[in-house]
Enzyme design. Structure first.
Site, PDB file in Angstrom:
ATOM      1  N   SER A 114       3.072  -6.925   0.039  1.00 27.14           N
ATOM      2  CA  SER A 114       4.586  -6.784   0.482  1.00 27.14           C
ATOM      3  C   SER A 114       4.934  -7.198   2.081  1.00 27.14           C
ATOM      4  O   SER A 114       4.412  -8.298   2.466  1.00 27.14           O
ATOM      5  CB  SER A 114       5.128  -5.553   0.253  1.00 27.14           C
ATOM      6  OG  SER A 114       6.583  -5.653   0.207  1.00 27.14           O
TER       7      SER A 114
ATOM      8  N   ASP B 205      13.546   5.062  13.040  1.00 31.02           N
ATOM      9  CA  ASP B 205      14.608   4.290  14.000  1.00 31.02           C
ATOM     10  C   ASP B 205      14.270   2.913  14.226  1.00 31.02           C
ATOM     11  O   ASP B 205      14.806   2.031  14.249  1.00 31.02           O
ATOM     12  CB  ASP B 205      14.746   5.075  15.319  1.00 31.02           C
ATOM     13  CG  ASP B 205      15.533   6.559  15.202  1.00 31.02           C
ATOM     14  OD1 ASP B 205      16.279   6.584  14.091  1.00 31.02           O
ATOM     15  OD2 ASP B 205      15.145   7.342  16.022  1.00 31.02           O
TER      16      ASP B 205
ATOM     17  N   HIS C 246       6.228  -4.215  -8.607  1.00 30.74           N
ATOM     18  CA  HIS C 246       5.815  -4.701  -7.276  1.00 30.74           C
ATOM     19  C   HIS C 246       4.817  -4.014  -6.668  1.00 30.74           C
ATOM     20  O   HIS C 246       3.798  -4.584  -5.831  1.00 30.74           O
ATOM     21  CB  HIS C 246       7.182  -4.341  -6.324  1.00 30.74           C
ATOM     22  CG  HIS C 246       6.884  -4.792  -4.967  1.00 30.74           C
ATOM     23  ND1 HIS C 246       6.785  -6.020  -4.276  1.00 30.74           N
ATOM     24  CD2 HIS C 246       7.234  -4.212  -3.555  1.00 30.74           C
ATOM     25  CE1 HIS C 246       6.677  -6.141  -3.064  1.00 30.74           C
ATOM     26  NE2 HIS C 246       6.849  -4.855  -2.743  1.00 30.74           N
TER      27      HIS C 246
END
Length: 262
Positions: free
Chosen positions: A90, A181, A239
């Protein structure tokens, strides 16, 4: 490589030969590959990596693929690894493709797990929402964290995967060890195409999930433009093919590496 960070890694197996370097996907870590490493390390050196803002690696701004590829190259330099077989799943697959394009001389071969070298849309909104719920709710148990995530993510397997990133702080509160974040701020870069120009002409294996749309038939022409030598193998999985069909995944990777080295 002035903006590189020192990535955390796990290094096992015999030191002779070309090592296999493994890069996880978004919200993953080197820990996700432990069952595979147990088998690979019997015959070869295996280096599993925590990419920036993941696992035990430092948190830092910037997640464009050139930067993350430089992090990996800096790690290879630090470990005195001139060439490796590089496997990425990925997001880690995009990092691996970026390394292949930017520094092809460092690769003996490339293995890409269920990702194409293209930009993708925003498909992690519910995941970010679930993780923010946990952040705000400050649960003191995994069960409480799971209940908070379930408000945004219905699939238990996805919540279980995300929960591998939870650690307990000194006050007993479950916190995310990922740089949430930093990942959120850089998500446009994570969704973007890999870094580099042109094609990588080295030996390449692309494994895709039959029940995943990340490497659909429609995307094969884009994939072949960047990875013209790619052998493409489809596994009966989604996936997360290395977790869903681990034996078939192992067999495909091992057969490719054995063909390449024979």
């Amino acid at each position: 490589m002035s903006n590189t960070i020192e990535l955390h890694h796990q290094d096992s197996g015999p030191r002779e030969g070309v090592p296999l370097v493994v890069l996880h996907g978004l919200f993953g870590s080197a820990d996700n590959w432990r069952s595979h490493v147990k088998q690979w390390q019997e015959r070869r050196r295996v280096i599993t990596v925590d990419l920036r803002n993941h696992g035990r690696s430092p948190h830092a701004p910037g997640m464009d693929y050139a930067t993350m590829a430089d992090d990996v190259l800096a790690l290879l330099d630090r470990l005195d690894v001139p060439r490796c077989d590089l496997l990425g799943h990925s997001m880690g697959g995009k990092v691996a493709i970026s390394v292949a394009r930017l520094a092809p001389e460092r690769l003996a071969s490339l293995i890409v797990a269920d990702i194409a070298p293209i930009a993708y849309g925003h498909d992690h909104d519910s995941v970010f929402t679930a993780m923010r719920r946990v952040e705000e709710g400050e649960p003191t148990s995994r069960k409480q964290a799971d209940a908070l995530m379930a408000e945004a993510v219905e699939t238990p397997a996805v919540r279980m995967f995300l929960a591998t990133n939870l650690v307990r702080d000194d006050d007993g509160v479950m916190r995310w060890r990922v740089g949430l974040d930093e990942i959120d701020d850089a998500y446009e870069d994570v969704a973007a195409a890999p870094a580099g120009e042109g094609a990588y002409h080295g030996p390449t294996l692309v494994l895709r999930g039959a029940h995943s749309d990340y490497v659909s038939d429609e995307r094969l022409s884009d994939l072949k433009d960047v990875l013209p030598e790619a052998e493409i193998e489809t596994l009966d999985a989604g996936h997360w093919l290395h977790a869903e069909v681990p034996e078939a995944f192992q067999q495909a990777v091992n057969a490719f590496l054995e063909r390449r080295s024979s």
